[in-house]
Enzyme design. Structure first.
Site, PDB file in Angstrom:
ATOM      1  NE  ARG A  47      -3.765  -2.380   0.426  1.00  0.00           N
ATOM      2  CZ  ARG A  47      -3.552  -3.522  -0.242  1.00  0.00           C
ATOM      3  NH1 ARG A  47      -2.586  -3.602  -1.136  1.00  0.00           N
ATOM      4  NH2 ARG A  47      -4.320  -4.557  -0.042  1.00  0.00           N
ATOM      5  CD  GLU A  54      -5.336  -0.141   3.159  1.00  0.00           C
ATOM      6  OE1 GLU A  54      -5.021  -1.074   3.926  1.00  0.00           O
ATOM      7  OE2 GLU A  54      -5.989  -0.316   2.117  1.00  0.00           O
ATOM      8  CB  SER A 107      -8.312  -2.511   5.372  1.00  0.00           C
ATOM      9  OG  SER A 107      -8.781  -3.774   4.989  1.00  0.00           O
TER      10      SER A 107
END
Ligand SMILES: Cc1cc2nc3c(=O)[nH]c(=O)nc-3n(C[C@H](O)[C@H](O)[C@H](O)COP(=O)(O)OP(=O)(O)OC[C@H]3O[C@@H](n4cnc5c(N)ncnc54)[C@H](O)[C@@H]3O)c2cc1C
Length: 240
Positions: free
Chosen positions: A111, A233, A162
């Site tokens: 990510r 995130e 998430s």
């Protein structure tokens, strides 16, 4: 912004202009697919399949756009953006200069990419997929399997996906949050999902303050119990 699926806006609004990129053209050249940054992953997947391509089934039901995916190395079921990206066209908003960068130049990690540390804009991206070698029925079965996995593991409620990055394979954020006893924990109208503890869901009318307070509580409890620092995130846009 692309699809807005990974952004938490401030309750106070945003001081500035928000540009939602909607450029949505997709072009096919054999196994190479060129997609503009506003193309949704859903459209990218659907059209690639219609062109007899494969190697992207894992992304069934992955929200967001090509731009968001290229910036954040989005992925699921073991397939990350970096695995199929060949190059991207990037605009530097300060100079107006457009450059072509290779996947390697983007310094991808989990990510992560160099784009996350800059204000550069992804205009379009070229991907390399594969010619489908299985039958359309077998491909459909694969798509159904990945869709089913998501439906059984993730909540249907509104969320940003998430909320925290997984600190490691051994310690996924959802497991740590669950072990900290926070499943179902509610602040205002924001709740730690009972189905997947890394999803902070909006029960209806949650403010960004509710979500942030819940996130801060999670970070504190996980740090106190396991000495692990969770990192967001989701992109939090705070008004300056
Ligand atoms: C229910 C749910 C499930 C999810 N599951 C997953 C998953 O399995 N795997 C995964 O990786 N993610 C997942 N996500 C998160 C999200 O899908 C990804 O982060 C996606 O890549 C975000 O794309 P977007 O277009 O919505 O970006 P946005 O949310 O619009 O933007 C995210 C960031 O990217 C920037 N950005 C957007 N477009 C561009 C562009 N063209 N150039 C430069 N910067 C840009 C924005 O400025 C912002 O900082 C999930 C989200 C939800 C809501």
């Amino acid at each position: 912004m692309g699809g807005g699926s990974n952004i938490l806006f401030d309750d106070k609004g945003f001081r500035g202009l928000i540009i939602k990129i909607e450029a949505s053209n997709v072009e096919f050249n054999g196994e190479e697919v060129t997609a503009e940054c506003g193309v949704t992953i859903a459209k990218f997947l659907k059209e690639s399949i219609e062109h007899g391509l494969s190697g992207i089934e894992e992304w069934t039901s992955l929200p967001g756009t090509i731009g968001g995916a290229v910036r954040g190395n989005a992925g699921c079921n073991g397939l990350e953006t970096k695995d199929i990206l060949v190059k991207a066209e990037i605009l530097d908003p300060e100079s107006g200069k457009i450059t072509i960068v290779s996947t390697k130049d983007l310094k991808y990690g989990y990510r992560e990419s160099i784009l996350k540390k800059s204000n550069q804009i992804v205009l379009k991206a070229v991907f390399k997929l594969k010619k489908r070698e299985i039958s359309p029925e077998e491909q459909q079965k694969l798509l159904d399997k990945y869709r089913e996995t998501r439906l059984t593991k993730q909540p249907f409620n509104l969320s940003g996906g998430s909320f925290f990055k997984n600190p490691s394979k051994e310690n996924p954020a959802g497991m740590l949050i669950e072990k900290a006893g926070l499943k179902g924990k509610t602040i205002g109208k924001a709740q730690v999902s009972e189905k997947h503890a890394n999803f902070l869901i909006n029960l209806g009318g949650a403010t960004s303050e509710d979500i942030k307070q819940l996130a801060n509580l999670i970070k504190k409890e996980v740090k106190d119990k396991f000495n692990i620092e969770l990192k967001e995130e989701v992109q939090i846009l705070a008004i300056k």
